[in-house]
Design a protein around this motif. Structure first.
Motif, PDB file in Angstrom:
ATOM      1  N   ARG A 202      -7.777 -31.967  11.039  1.00  0.00           N
ATOM      2  CA  ARG A 202      -7.403 -32.776   9.554  1.00  0.00           C
ATOM      3  C   ARG A 202      -7.210 -31.967   8.911  1.00  0.00           C
ATOM      4  NH1 ARG A 202      -4.402 -36.928  11.845  1.00  0.00           N
ATOM      5  NH2 ARG A 202      -5.228 -37.327  14.194  1.00  0.00           N
ATOM      6  N   TRP A 203      -8.215 -31.135   8.565  1.00  0.00           N
ATOM      7  CA  TRP A 203      -8.100 -30.858   6.848  1.00  0.00           C
ATOM      8  C   TRP A 203      -7.693 -29.441   6.798  1.00  0.00           C
ATOM      9  CZ3 TRP A 203      -8.780 -25.362   7.343  1.00  0.00           C
ATOM     10  CH2 TRP A 203      -9.585 -24.812   8.414  1.00  0.00           C
ATOM     11  N   LEU A 204      -6.771 -28.503   7.690  1.00  0.00           N
ATOM     12  CA  LEU A 204      -5.879 -27.672   7.536  1.00  0.00           C
ATOM     13  C   LEU A 204      -5.208 -28.897   7.267  1.00  0.00           C
ATOM     14  CD1 LEU A 204      -5.323 -25.238   8.304  1.00  0.00           C
ATOM     15  CD2 LEU A 204      -4.839 -25.438  10.720  1.00  0.00           C
ATOM     16  N   ALA A 205      -4.553 -30.125   7.506  1.00  0.00           N
ATOM     17  CA  ALA A 205      -2.746 -30.527   7.161  1.00  0.00           C
ATOM     18  C   ALA A 205      -1.915 -30.081   5.695  1.00  0.00           C
ATOM     19  CB  ALA A 205      -3.131 -31.662   7.142  1.00  0.00           C
ATOM     20  N   GLY A 206      -3.491 -30.108   4.624  1.00  0.00           N
ATOM     21  CA  GLY A 206      -3.322 -30.268   3.502  1.00  0.00           C
ATOM     22  C   GLY A 206      -2.781 -29.161   3.180  1.00  0.00           C
ATOM     23  N   PHE A 207      -3.362 -27.673   3.634  1.00  0.00           N
ATOM     24  CA  PHE A 207      -2.953 -26.470   3.899  1.00  0.00           C
ATOM     25  C   PHE A 207      -1.959 -26.313   3.739  1.00  0.00           C
ATOM     26  CE2 PHE A 207      -7.987 -26.641   3.297  1.00  0.00           C
ATOM     27  CZ  PHE A 207      -7.833 -25.928   1.555  1.00  0.00           C
ATOM     28  N   LEU A 208      -1.842 -26.753   5.619  1.00  0.00           N
ATOM     29  CA  LEU A 208      -0.111 -26.002   5.781  1.00  0.00           C
ATOM     30  C   LEU A 208       0.443 -27.079   5.032  1.00  0.00           C
ATOM     31  CD1 LEU A 208       1.106 -25.280   8.438  1.00  0.00           C
ATOM     32  CD2 LEU A 208       0.594 -27.191   9.227  1.00  0.00           C
ATOM     33  N   SER A 209       0.350 -27.629   4.935  1.00  0.00           N
ATOM     34  CA  SER A 209       1.823 -28.310   3.924  1.00  0.00           C
ATOM     35  C   SER A 209       1.349 -27.860   1.693  1.00  0.00           C
ATOM     36  CB  SER A 209       1.288 -29.575   3.136  1.00  0.00           C
ATOM     37  OG  SER A 209       1.583 -30.664   4.284  1.00  0.00           O
ATOM     38  N   ALA A 210       0.262 -27.437   1.264  1.00  0.00           N
ATOM     39  CA  ALA A 210       0.452 -26.341   0.374  1.00  0.00           C
ATOM     40  C   ALA A 210       1.183 -25.304   0.332  1.00  0.00           C
ATOM     41  CB  ALA A 210      -0.251 -26.504  -0.230  1.00  0.00           C
ATOM     42  N   GLY A 211       1.376 -24.516   2.144  1.00  0.00           N
ATOM     43  CA  GLY A 211       1.880 -23.075   1.775  1.00  0.00           C
ATOM     44  C   GLY A 211       2.813 -23.187   2.924  1.00  0.00           C
ATOM     45  N   ALA A 212       3.685 -23.900   2.969  1.00  0.00           N
ATOM     46  CA  ALA A 212       5.326 -24.590   3.052  1.00  0.00           C
ATOM     47  C   ALA A 212       5.916 -24.560   1.777  1.00  0.00           C
ATOM     48  CB  ALA A 212       5.226 -25.496   3.721  1.00  0.00           C
ATOM     49  N   ALA A 213       4.659 -25.281   1.020  1.00  0.00           N
ATOM     50  CA  ALA A 213       5.832 -25.655  -0.254  1.00  0.00           C
ATOM     51  C   ALA A 213       5.901 -23.913  -0.946  1.00  0.00           C
ATOM     52  CB  ALA A 213       4.842 -27.314  -1.023  1.00  0.00           C
ATOM     53  N   LEU A 214       4.573 -22.890  -0.898  1.00  0.00           N
ATOM     54  CA  LEU A 214       5.277 -22.862  -1.845  1.00  0.00           C
ATOM     55  C   LEU A 214       6.047 -21.412  -0.876  1.00  0.00           C
ATOM     56  CD1 LEU A 214       1.099 -21.447  -2.131  1.00  0.00           C
ATOM     57  CD2 LEU A 214       2.849 -22.396  -3.887  1.00  0.00           C
ATOM     58  N   VAL A 215       6.418 -21.893  -0.190  1.00  0.00           N
ATOM     59  CA  VAL A 215       7.233 -20.533   1.044  1.00  0.00           C
ATOM     60  C   VAL A 215       8.333 -21.421   0.021  1.00  0.00           C
ATOM     61  CG1 VAL A 215       8.815 -20.056   2.821  1.00  0.00           C
ATOM     62  CG2 VAL A 215       6.247 -20.664   2.790  1.00  0.00           C
ATOM     63  N   LEU A 216       8.892 -22.290  -0.002  1.00  0.00           N
ATOM     64  CA  LEU A 216       9.951 -23.525  -0.220  1.00  0.00           C
ATOM     65  C   LEU A 216      10.278 -23.007  -1.348  1.00  0.00           C
ATOM     66  CD1 LEU A 216       9.967 -26.556   1.393  1.00  0.00           C
ATOM     67  CD2 LEU A 216      12.343 -25.134   2.148  1.00  0.00           C
ATOM     68  N   LEU A 217       9.495 -22.847  -2.187  1.00  0.00           N
ATOM     69  CA  LEU A 217       9.005 -23.293  -3.616  1.00  0.00           C
ATOM     70  C   LEU A 217       9.875 -21.701  -4.352  1.00  0.00           C
ATOM     71  CD1 LEU A 217       8.808 -24.107  -6.799  1.00  0.00           C
ATOM     72  CD2 LEU A 217       6.653 -23.051  -6.432  1.00  0.00           C
ATOM     73  N   GLY A 218       9.252 -20.079  -3.254  1.00  0.00           N
ATOM     74  CA  GLY A 218       9.723 -18.966  -4.073  1.00  0.00           C
ATOM     75  C   GLY A 218      10.729 -18.954  -3.642  1.00  0.00           C
ATOM     76  N   LEU A 219      11.778 -19.121  -2.392  1.00  0.00           N
ATOM     77  CA  LEU A 219      12.496 -19.422  -1.808  1.00  0.00           C
ATOM     78  C   LEU A 219      13.776 -20.215  -2.204  1.00  0.00           C
ATOM     79  CD1 LEU A 219      12.264 -20.580   2.117  1.00  0.00           C
ATOM     80  CD2 LEU A 219      13.174 -18.458   1.497  1.00  0.00           C
ATOM     81  N   GLY A 220      13.770 -20.964  -3.290  1.00  0.00           N
ATOM     82  CA  GLY A 220      13.905 -21.722  -4.516  1.00  0.00           C
ATOM     83  C   GLY A 220      14.679 -20.887  -5.279  1.00  0.00           C
ATOM     84  N   VAL A 221      13.234 -20.194  -5.852  1.00  0.00           N
ATOM     85  CA  VAL A 221      12.997 -19.375  -7.110  1.00  0.00           C
ATOM     86  C   VAL A 221      14.134 -18.393  -7.111  1.00  0.00           C
ATOM     87  CG1 VAL A 221      12.244 -18.420  -8.641  1.00  0.00           C
ATOM     88  CG2 VAL A 221      11.376 -20.903  -7.620  1.00  0.00           C
ATOM     89  N   ARG A 222      14.040 -17.437  -6.081  1.00  0.00           N
ATOM     90  CA  ARG A 222      14.756 -16.560  -5.320  1.00  0.00           C
ATOM     91  C   ARG A 222      16.067 -16.926  -5.470  1.00  0.00           C
ATOM     92  NH1 ARG A 222      17.864 -14.351  -1.251  1.00  0.00           N
ATOM     93  NH2 ARG A 222      17.244 -12.122  -0.848  1.00  0.00           N
ATOM     94  N   ARG A 223      16.794 -18.202  -5.546  1.00  0.00           N
ATOM     95  CA  ARG A 223      18.150 -18.453  -5.446  1.00  0.00           C
ATOM     96  C   ARG A 223      18.499 -18.340  -6.703  1.00  0.00           C
ATOM     97  NH1 ARG A 223      21.927 -18.971  -0.645  1.00  0.00           N
ATOM     98  NH2 ARG A 223      21.017 -19.012   0.756  1.00  0.00           N
ATOM     99  N   LEU A 224      17.740 -19.310  -7.671  1.00  0.00           N
ATOM    100  CA  LEU A 224      18.178 -19.330  -9.017  1.00  0.00           C
ATOM    101  C   LEU A 224      17.754 -18.058  -9.831  1.00  0.00           C
ATOM    102  CD1 LEU A 224      15.419 -22.803 -10.029  1.00  0.00           C
ATOM    103  CD2 LEU A 224      18.416 -22.922  -9.083  1.00  0.00           C
ATOM    104  N   LEU A 225      17.616 -17.481  -9.016  1.00  0.00           N
ATOM    105  CA  LEU A 225      17.147 -16.084 -10.017  1.00  0.00           C
ATOM    106  C   LEU A 225      19.071 -15.032  -9.324  1.00  0.00           C
ATOM    107  CD1 LEU A 225      13.844 -14.670  -9.529  1.00  0.00           C
ATOM    108  CD2 LEU A 225      14.720 -15.696 -11.569  1.00  0.00           C
ATOM    109  N   LEU A 226      19.777 -15.111  -9.058  1.00  0.00           N
ATOM    110  CA  LEU A 226      20.936 -14.564  -8.462  1.00  0.00           C
ATOM    111  C   LEU A 226      22.246 -15.994  -9.004  1.00  0.00           C
ATOM    112  CD1 LEU A 226      20.612 -14.878  -4.284  1.00  0.00           C
ATOM    113  CD2 LEU A 226      20.172 -12.873  -5.968  1.00  0.00           C
ATOM    114  N   ILE A 227      21.923 -16.409 -10.193  1.00  0.00           N
ATOM    115  CA  ILE A 227      22.851 -17.161 -10.240  1.00  0.00           C
ATOM    116  C   ILE A 227      23.447 -16.217 -11.916  1.00  0.00           C
ATOM    117  CG2 ILE A 227      23.452 -18.938 -12.218  1.00  0.00           C
ATOM    118  CD1 ILE A 227      21.409 -20.961 -10.780  1.00  0.00           C
TER     119      ILE A 227
END
Length: 242
Positions: free
Chosen positions: A217-242
């Protein structure tokens, strides 16, 4: 309802559907999986919840393609040129960042006790009232409806990714000069694109994410946070292409 081009080419209902399906079975999966796959993995809610996320994601795509077809019928070929500009990357970047913030918001309450002094032991007792409340809150109907928004917007935004099938569809819709015809062809194109391997892959991703956290159960928060960082990185990469 056929759409007729300048050289006599027509794209009927079956043609629009097959064109969308050809994209959904190939390039669409490769483009979309890093975004929506990260989302369902980070949630770790299992295959059934992931299937719901997949439905919301694909519904966003179908509706967006219908709207694009309608706009192409109204505005002519200008829409195709608009999509090749910064608009697509802007929409995808913002939707990905929104999904990241959503995941991070859900992860913080679970991470806070783990990071606080002497708080680790509390998270190894899922029967405690706080844990029971968190599980109950995750399953309530309003929460489920709200959780469908990020995948829906991700699906709608990713429909703006320029590709040859979409460019051809918009061009033919524009040449038809009919908003109604464009809407119909866009919806059929989106329905075909929804027949994607994502319908199988995303429940598998969700089941794998749940397996990871089921006994930890303790891993759930870290898994969500890690996925959030990946999505944030993907989003920022797209924004940098503008």
């Amino acid at each position: 309802m056929p759409l007729v081009g300048t050289e006599g080419e027509s794209l009927g209902a079956l043609g629009a559907f097959l064109l969308g399906m050809s994209m959904g079975l190939t390039a669409c999966t490769v483009t979309c999986l890093p975004f929506i796959g990260t989302w369902v993995m980070g949630r770790g809610r299992g295959g059934k919840a992931a299937a719901g996320d997949a439905t919301a994601f694909l519904a966003g795509r179908v509706l967006a393609y219908g709207l694009l077809g309608l706009l192409a019928g109204l505005s002519g070929e200008r829409l195709a040129g608009w999509l090749t500009g910064p608009a697509g990357n802007l929409a995808i970047g913002l939707a990905s960042c929104m999904a990241a913030v959503w995941l991070l918001h859900g992860a913080l309450p679970r991470l806070r006790p783990l990071l606080a002094p002497q708080g680790v032991a509390l998270n190894f007792h899922p029967r405690r009232p706080a844990a029971r409340a968190a599980v109950a809150g995750a399953g309530c109907a309003p929460a489920r409806r709200a959780d469908a928004l990020p995948p829906f917007f991700l699906g709608a935004a990713l429909s703006l990714t320029p590709c040859a099938p979409l460019g051809w569809l918009l061009t033919v819709c524009a040449l038809s000069g009919s908003a109604l015809s464009g809407l119909g062809s866009g919806l059929l194109f989106g329905t075909g694109a929804a027949l994607s391997p994502l319908l199988v892959l995303l429940p598998l991703f969700g089941s794998f994410g749940r397996t990871l956290v089921e006994e930890r159960r303790w891993l759930a928060g870290f898994l969500s946070a890690g996925a959030a960082l990946v999505l944030l990185g993907l989003g920022v990469r797209r924004l940098l292409l503008i």
